[in-house]
Design an enzyme around this catalytic site. Structure first.
Site, PDB file in Angstrom:
ATOM      1  N   LYS A 262       0.830  -1.199   0.000  1.00 55.72           N
ATOM      2  CA  LYS A 262       0.000   0.000   0.000  1.00 55.72           C
ATOM      3  C   LYS A 262       0.863   1.247   0.000  1.00 55.72           C
ATOM      4  O   LYS A 262       0.542   2.249  -0.609  1.00 55.72           O
ATOM      5  CB  LYS A 262      -0.898   0.009   1.241  1.00 55.72           C
ATOM      6  CG  LYS A 262      -2.203  -0.740   1.012  1.00 55.72           C
ATOM      7  CD  LYS A 262      -3.248  -0.314   2.027  1.00 55.72           C
ATOM      8  CE  LYS A 262      -2.796  -0.667   3.423  1.00 55.72           C
ATOM      9  NZ  LYS A 262      -3.784  -0.361   4.464  1.00 55.72           N
ATOM     10  N   ASP A 403       5.983  -2.078  13.779  1.00 48.79           N
ATOM     11  CA  ASP A 403       5.209  -2.894  12.836  1.00 48.79           C
ATOM     12  C   ASP A 403       5.843  -4.274  12.766  1.00 48.79           C
ATOM     13  O   ASP A 403       5.995  -4.874  11.703  1.00 48.79           O
ATOM     14  CB  ASP A 403       5.186  -2.240  11.445  1.00 48.79           C
ATOM     15  CG  ASP A 403       4.154  -2.885  10.513  1.00 48.79           C
ATOM     16  OD1 ASP A 403       3.286  -3.626  11.023  1.00 48.79           O
ATOM     17  OD2 ASP A 403       4.229  -2.681   9.294  1.00 48.79           O
TER      18      ASP A 403
HETATM   19  P1  ADP Z   1       5.916  -2.468   3.025  1.00 50.57           P
HETATM   20  O1  ADP Z   1       5.771  -1.196   3.776  1.00 50.57           O
HETATM   21  O2  ADP Z   1       5.319  -2.434   1.671  1.00 50.57           O
HETATM   22  O3  ADP Z   1       5.498  -3.676   3.828  1.00 50.57           O
HETATM   23  P2  ADP Z   1       8.574  -3.623   3.199  1.00 50.57           P
HETATM   24  O4  ADP Z   1       9.799  -2.863   3.554  1.00 50.57           O
HETATM   25  O5  ADP Z   1       8.056  -4.567   4.207  1.00 50.57           O
HETATM   26  O6  ADP Z   1       7.482  -2.564   2.740  1.00 50.57           O
HETATM   27  O7  ADP Z   1       8.868  -4.386   1.845  1.00 50.57           O
HETATM   28  C1  ADP Z   1       7.887  -5.153   1.208  1.00 50.57           C
HETATM   29  C2  ADP Z   1       8.436  -6.511   0.831  1.00 50.57           C
HETATM   30  O8  ADP Z   1       9.542  -6.359  -0.044  1.00 50.57           O
HETATM   31  C3  ADP Z   1       8.960  -7.294   2.000  1.00 50.57           C
HETATM   32  O9  ADP Z   1       7.966  -8.058   2.588  1.00 50.57           O
HETATM   33  C4  ADP Z   1      10.029  -8.151   1.393  1.00 50.57           C
HETATM   34  O10 ADP Z   1       9.463  -9.333   0.841  1.00 50.57           O
HETATM   35  C5  ADP Z   1      10.540  -7.298   0.264  1.00 50.57           C
HETATM   36  N1  ADP Z   1      11.750  -6.579   0.680  1.00 50.57           N
HETATM   37  C6  ADP Z   1      11.835  -5.342   1.212  1.00 50.57           C
HETATM   38  N2  ADP Z   1      13.102  -4.995   1.465  1.00 50.57           N
HETATM   39  C7  ADP Z   1      13.860  -6.053   1.078  1.00 50.57           C
HETATM   40  C8  ADP Z   1      15.270  -6.332   1.074  1.00 50.57           C
HETATM   41  N3  ADP Z   1      16.157  -5.440   1.522  1.00 50.57           N
HETATM   42  N4  ADP Z   1      15.671  -7.518   0.609  1.00 50.57           N
HETATM   43  C9  ADP Z   1      14.793  -8.420   0.158  1.00 50.57           C
HETATM   44  N5  ADP Z   1      13.473  -8.225   0.118  1.00 50.57           N
HETATM   45  C10 ADP Z   1      13.002  -7.063   0.580  1.00 50.57           C
HETATM   46 MN    MN Z   2       6.298  -4.819   5.298  1.00 51.69          MN
END
Ligand code: ADP
Ligand code: MN
Length: 514
Positions: A262, A403
């Site tokens: 989102k 979170d």
């Molecule tokens: P959101 O606020 O959309 O939840 P996140 O930082 O949790 O943002 O990132 C969404 C998804 O992207 C994560 O659940 C993960 O699967 C992937 N992701 C984010 N950062 C990384 C990273 N540094 N390495 C690998 N996957 C990542």
């Molecule tokens: Mn996330």
């Protein structure tokens, strides 16, 4: 090789062969030497010309400011980027013309025709939101101050049950009115400020339904204009930013999208060349914070009460606030990195785009904890690691994740990695301890369900992480004590004027028992 030819110097006055063939004839001067002054003046002329050109054709797209990439100029070496820039200019002009026509046709008529659907630039992309739209107006809505948190997630206020529940008609009506703010920004909800407006659930739901379908319609219209695949999720400006990262050689390629949430879109990329001060990781994750506001407006409680950002928050427009989310994630990741907590390493921050190291391998992101099946030994190991990390986060980083759940923990290399810390706050944040309690509840439930017999319950975990000693043995009383502590902290801050007085400047967590 003819040694004579090389050695033979042209005689003064005759000059080389090209001179006689020159259409402008041979120059009068017989001197072959070129004075230093001549060279200099030629350079000077060039410089002057350049200056003139720059003034006449100013750069189309503003270069990102910010401390991380300096001295960077618009790189126009890529045809693709030039084309993009030109297209964007064209689109803007097209829209301006459209608006003029719209105005002409409508005149003073009460019934007007809108050309909005034919616009090239989606309202969210348009530059105007950068500086002209100021969010301050809505942020200081009179009823926003008491919108709070009056009814927390648990659904009622105060100790014990049934004091004021969220179903209370007056509270509910006011909340409905306040909630209208969460509709899309262009959705007109009228001016409810100043009157104690209470919307019935029925009216609110009808409005909400309408707002959502409007939002979807707008999104659909916008999507039609986006044809590419991997970059579909981002607006043209963000795409330019990404292209520039590839163009500069910092990134090798952007391979595709890992996640669309989102609030953000995450891409995978292969790292490019190292710069003077940075070694690029072999694989990178690029987190693009979405520049549409709706989702973020729900989250400003995380940032506007964070003293680190408070002063700046009220002065900023939406686009800048979204950049602050990215900045916040960067700062929080850096703190975690310094404490040795396994987390992505920050590579670079540019506007609302954060590049970090990729947790995973060969384009495959490490699975979230909720998606892996760990054997009981690994599960137990993961639990103790998280307990440890939560304590480090609190004590060493002076942060509460806010979170934390199996969705934001990745399993990689036989250990747990924490991600997604843009909303993380310091424990003295007015709701910091509540956030911590929620984190503890998620962690505790996940591992208890996962069969870790040693897992502390949420209250024990909260005390273990915070070092506080809340003795209440039921959730309601425990939560009430947490809120009382938060209030005490706030009062203390009010009385002493400064938030920093609660804890020493070296980032130690607060002491509540003074
Ligand atoms: P959101 O606020 O959309 O939840 P996140 O930082 O949790 O943002 O990132 C969404 C998804 O992207 C994560 O659940 C993960 O699967 C992937 N992701 C984010 N950062 C990384 C990273 N540094 N390495 C690998 N996957 C990542
Ligand atoms: Mn996330």
């Amino acid at each position: 090789m003819d040694p004579v030819g090389v050695a033979a110097a042209p005689e003064a006055g005759t000059g080389p062969a090209w001179r006689s063939k020159c259409p402008w004839g041979a120059p009068n001067t017989t001197s072959m030497s070129c004075s230093l002054a001549d060279v200099m003046s030629e350079q000077l002329a060039k410089e002057l010309q350049l200056e003139e050109e720059n003034a006449a054709f100013p750069e189309v797209v503003a270069v990102a400011e910010g401390p991380f990439i300096t001295g960077e100029n618009i790189d126009t070496s890529s045809d693709l980027m030039l084309a993009q820039m030109l297209q964007m200019e064209f689109d803007r002009e097209y829209d301006a013309q459209l608006r003029r026509e719209e105005k002409k046709i409508n005149g003073d008529s009460k019934v007007s025709i809108s050309f909005e659907n034919y616009r090239k630039v989606h309202p969210y992309d348009s530059d105007s939101s950068e500086d002209e739209v100021d969010w301050q107006d809505t942020r200081h809505d009179p009823y926003r101050a008491d919108k709070p948190t009056t009814t927390p997630r648990k659904g009622f206020i105060g100790k014990g049950k049934d004091i004021t529940t969220k179903h209370d008609e007056v509270v509910c009506g006011r909340k409905n009115t306040a909630r209208m703010e969460n509709f899309a920004p262009e959705f007109q909800v009228g001016d409810g400020i100043g009157m104690d407006l209470k919307l019935s659930n029925q009216v609110f739901n009808a409005l909400k339904q309408h707002a959502y379908s409007e939002e979807r319609r707008s999104a659909r219209l916008h999507e039609k204009k986006e044809h590419s695949t991997a970059e579909k999720a981002v607006d043209p400006k963000t795409r330019l930013l990404l292209y520039k990262m590839v163009n500069s050689g910092m990134l090798e390629t952007i391979t595709g999208c890992i996640s669309t949430g989102k609030e953000s879109v995450v891409f995978h990329a292969y790292g490019g060349n190292a710069t003077e001060d940075k070694v690029m990781p072999p694989e990178c994750a690029i987190k693009v914070f979405k520049t549409t506001l709706n989702e973020f407006k729900n989250r400003d409680k995380y940032i506007k009460d964070d003293y680190r950002f408070k002063d700046r928050f009220s002065k900023l427009n939406p686009r800048k606030i979204i950049r602050m989310w990215a900045e916040k994630e960067m700062h929080n990741l850096t703190r975690m990195q310094n404490a040795g907590i396994p987390c992505p390493q920050v590579v670079i921050l540019k506007k609302h785009v954060l590049v970090m190291s990729f947790i995973g391998q060969d384009q495959v992101p490490a699975p979230k904890l909720k998606d892996v099946t760990l054997n009981s030994e690994d599960m137990k190991k993961a639990y103790y690691q998280i307990l440890n990390m939560m304590q480090q986060l609190y004590k060493e980083c002076n942060l509460v994740h806010a979170d934390l759940s199996e969705y934001n923990m990745l399993w990689h290399d036989g250990k747990v990695w924490l991600i997604d810390v843009s909303q993380s706050v310091e424990p003295t944040h007015p709701h910091g301890l509540e956030f911590l309690f929620r984190d503890c509840r998620n962690v505790s439930q996940f591992f208890q369900k996962g069969g870790v017999a040693e897992a502390l319950n949420e209250r024990e975990l909260f005390n273990a992480v915070s070092g506080l000693n809340i003795t209440a043995d039921n959730e309601v009383d425990f939560q009430a004590e947490i809120e009382a502590l938060e209030k005490m902290n706030e009062d203390h801050v009010q009385n002493h004027g400064k938030k920093l007085s609660m804890f020493s400047s070296d980032g130690d967590p607060p002491i509540y028992n003074e």
